[in-house]
Write an enzyme that holds these catalytic residues in place. Structure first.
Site, PDB file in Angstrom:
ATOM      1  CD  GLU A 137      -5.167  -6.184   2.629  1.00 55.16           C
ATOM      2  OE1 GLU A 137      -6.028  -4.910   3.201  1.00 55.16           O
ATOM      3  OE2 GLU A 137      -3.815  -5.852   2.742  1.00 55.16           O
TER       4      GLU A 137
ATOM      5  CD  GLU B  81      -3.410  -0.597   1.729  1.00 55.89           C
ATOM      6  OE1 GLU B  81      -2.509   0.129   3.392  1.00 55.89           O
ATOM      7  OE2 GLU B  81      -4.132  -1.754   1.669  1.00 55.89           O
TER       8      GLU B  81
END
Length: 748
Positions: free
Chosen positions: A463, A384
């Site tokens: 995710e 991320e």
């Protein structure tokens, strides 16, 4: 290298560091500890997140003899997150990184007889070491939490061996790559490769080699093997490859690796194992545990893999967000659970020194874990983080140079990110289009919406779900049900649509985190299980996708009783792999039986949840109970009874293992379930449990704990004293009419 000697036992520990500890012999105030070890046990919740951020000292004395012409090395598999190593008062080296292993040559620092090794461990979250430098949604803890091993070798030894191969049908062509170190003169030698399956000889061959002085890398000339059985998800066959280096009649060194022969490929249409299309369905896993953080050994690591594969019925785990225990990876190899492993990172990219640590982590991961057949994807991006074309082109290039056989990926949370890897991975937390859990759908974005590309690429949901609906073990039925339905919606869409290689949910279990992700409690309640790996209802969504011939699953997202959802009982969902169910509700003089079939909301699932709706008799004072009967092939296979007056009746205590090794630190989990008169877990029972132990075992965590979601769970560990016998664990429900329980633990 030949098998080393464990240095896990009998360390001295003090939660501070002073220079005089390096060469002094005053151990006053030091505690005797064993590895794995955490610098500070923490409470379950509501603690200061910096409670373990300090410098500490570990001291180990060890004896050596017969060192003439030998080399001595020591390996640390995991220390969080920086350390200086000293031997006999001299500094050997330092290491940055909580998740990477390192082997140190300490030959010039040791002597015959007793030697002293000191580690100064810095457990602060340092800005110069990934993943820290900004906010991180997990804790790094501190301490020597993985194995420490001592090696005594000849002047030449095998530092590493990569069992490279190419498949021609079911016939591998082997080209093992050896990484050698030699402090002596160059010599002519021979390498013998011996391959076994299930302990029996399979194939062997030899090659003449020239071993240079210093560090060298050589690739043996190819050798065609006989036909092998491929490593698959259903039959994960493994082979032991023993590499023996010799000179004349003398064996110099040997190293054994375990491999599975398989192929991995990916394109815009899917992911392929051995040429067969596989939809990826998995969960993310942290390596943390209550109270002790990362400091858990072999057995609990293996158990997590078993839960993912056998209990939750998954085919992949993402090792978020760092390299994980070899014991966990070994078990994934053994049971056929695919692994997506990535380098440490979380939302931050530091300076050039920071990037250099990331490059070292990448090499440590790929070269150290290369031989695991379960690993099928490498993550070469800091999770991320922002785009950095130069950095991520380079991590991809380096990874491919080390291992051209596995696809790479990098996990993003933002759209229109350049693709430098083989797979575009995206954390999709798109909110519900409709808030009603009975009408709404979790809206995964299409890959074109995310990538911004005019063409299709291999695209993976890395995710989903967890943070959108944080769900505690004791939350209401509606919230737990909705959490399960979120997972069902995503899995359904991923299975139905060719846009996605698959979906990996966030996450396996709850975990401790920083205050900016959980202000008071320091817990992310994102798991389909709680922190102790006890199931929430969402876990049964995954479990219910099994073939009913393997296990029949029937879990209502309800206690099926008045007062839970207001005065009514319905509607509610049942997570099951039955073909259909009959639900009987009895209120006063009214009894109705409803036959219910799988919902058409989740058509991608092998076994969609079943919605239960019907005409209810409202506001009647006499609740007489309910019954759910499940059918497979028109035969009754399971029934779930809810009586009119259930009450707490039993404390069930079950240990994952009742036989532990007493000559090392060995841990196992014990789960205590509070059950009603129908045998159901009492999700809304609020009480306490008291735990005590007898014998050569220790309780991990407090001895008085609250009941959460109808359970308490904990781990015990052996004292590593080498004494066989029987230990006991006593659990009290602290409730009149509920018997206390004792579990015998056999130490062998």
């Amino acid at each position: 290298m030949t098998k080393g000697k464990s240095l896990n036992l009998n360390w001295r520990f003090k939660p501070e560091f002073k220079p005089e500890y390096v060469s002094g012999d005053d151990y006053e105030g030091f505690e005797l500890v064993h590895i794995p070890h955490t610098v500070k046990e923490i409470p379950y919740d509501c603690f200061d997140e910096f409670i373990f951020c300090f410098n500490s000292t570990y001291i180990k004395e060890f004896d050596l003899s017969g060192l003439d012409g030998k080399r001595v090395l020591v390996e640390f598999e995991g220390v969080s997150q920086y350390y200086d190593l000293y031997v006999n008062g001299q500094k050997v080296s330092s290491h940055k990184g909580a998740y990477s292993s390192e082997i140190f040559d300490i030959t010039e620092f040791v002597k015959e007889g007793t030697n002293k090794m000191v580690l100064m461990v810095d457990s602060h979250e340092r800005e110069d070491i990934p993943p820290t430098g900004s906010t991180v949604d997990y804790l790094l803890y501190g301490g020597i939490y993985r194995d420490v091993t001592l090696y005594v070798t000849e002047q030449a030894f095998i530092a590493n061996s990569l069992i490279r191969y190419e498949m021609d049908g079911d016939t591998p062509e082997l080209t093992p790559e050896l990484h050698l170190e030699n402090t002596g003169k160059a010599f002519d030698g021979e390498v013998r490769v011996e391959i076994k399956r299930e302990g029996k000889a399979f194939y062997s061959y030899s090659r003449k080699v020239q071993v240079e002085s210093g560090k060298s890398r050589m690739q043996l000339t190819p050798e065609k093997l006989p036909e092998v059985i491929r490593w698959t998800l259903e039959r994960p066959v493994l082979y032991d490859v023993n590499i023996i280096l010799s000179a004349g009649d003398k064996t110099i060194d040997e190293q054994e690796q375990r491999v599975g022969f398989r192929t991995v490929a990916v394109d815009e249409k899917g992911f392929y194992l051995n040429g067969e299309h596989v939809k990826i369905i998995g969960l993310n896993r942290h390596q943390s545990y209550p109270y002790v953080g990362y400091a858990m050994g072999k057995r609990p690591q293996q158990k997590d893999a078993d839960i993912l594969k056998h209990e939750l019925n998954l085919n992949m785990v993402r090792c978020s967000h760092y390299m994980q225990s070899r014991y966990f990876l070994d078990r994934c190899d053994e049971i056929g659970l695919m692994v997506f492993e990535e380098i440490p990172g979380w939302g931050h990219i530091g300076d050039d020194g920071y990037k250099e640590v990331a490059f070292n982590d990448l090499e440590n991961m790929v070269m150290g874990h290369f031989n695991h057949p379960s690993i099928v994807i490498w993550g070469t991006r800091l999770n991320e983080s922002a785009d950095d074309d130069e950095l991520y082109k380079e991590t991809h290039r380096r990874c491919k140079e080390m291992d051209p056989t596995r696809p790479t990926t990098g996990v993003r949370w933002h759209k229109n990110s350049p693709l430098h890897e083989d797979i575009y991975s995206f954390n999709d937390y798109t909110p519900l289009a409709v808030t009603d859990p009975y009408k709404g759908e979790f809206m995964l974005q299409t890959q074109q919406q995310v990538t911004g590309l005019p063409y299709k690429v291999p695209y993976l949901i890395s995710e989903h779900t967890g943070p959108l609906l944080c769900t505690k073990p004791c939350d209401t039925a509606q919230r737990q049900e909705r959490f399960a339905l979120y997972h069902a919606s995503v899995m359904s869409k991923a299975l139905c649509c060719d846009d996605y290689l698959g979906a990996i949910g966030w996450c396996m279990f709850d975990y401790n985190t920083h205050f900016d992700h959980s202000y008071q409690e320091k817990i992310c309640y994102h798991g389909v299980m709680d922190m102790f790996r006890v199931p929430k209802w969402a876990s049964y969504l995954y479990r219910s996708q099994k073939d009913p011939r393997d296990e029949v699953v029937l879990q209502p997202c309800s206690v099926v009783g008045r007062g839970e959802r207001g005065e009514g009982v319905m509607p509610f969902y049942v997570l099951t792999n039955c073909d259909y169910i009959d639900v009987t509700i009895s209120i006063a003089t009214e009894t109705q039986t409803i036959r219910c079939y799988p919902s058409n909301r989740f058509l991608g699932l092998p076994h969609p949840p079943i919605e239960v709706r019907g005409e209810e008799v409202w506001f009647q004072p006499f609740w007489l109970g309910a019954k759910i009967v499940g059918y497979v092939d028109q035969k009754e296979v399971v029934r779930y009874i809810c009586s009119k007056n259930p009450y707490l009746s039993e404390l069930e205590v079950v240990a994952d293992d009742t036989e532990l090794y007493c000559d090392r630190v060995d841990e196992t989990r014990i789960v205590c379930t509070f059950r009603d008169t129908d045998g159901h877990r009492m999700l809304h029972h609020f009480g306490i449990g008291k735990i005590s132990v007898e014998g050569d075992i220790e309780l991990i965590g407090p001895d008085t704990v609250p009941v959460q979601g109808g359970t308490i769970a904990f781990w015990i560990k052996t004292k590593a004293l080498g004494r066989k016998g029987t230990a006991k664990v006593h659990v009290s429900a602290c409730r009149e009419g509920v018997d206390d329980k004792t579990v015998n633990i056999h130490l062998v």
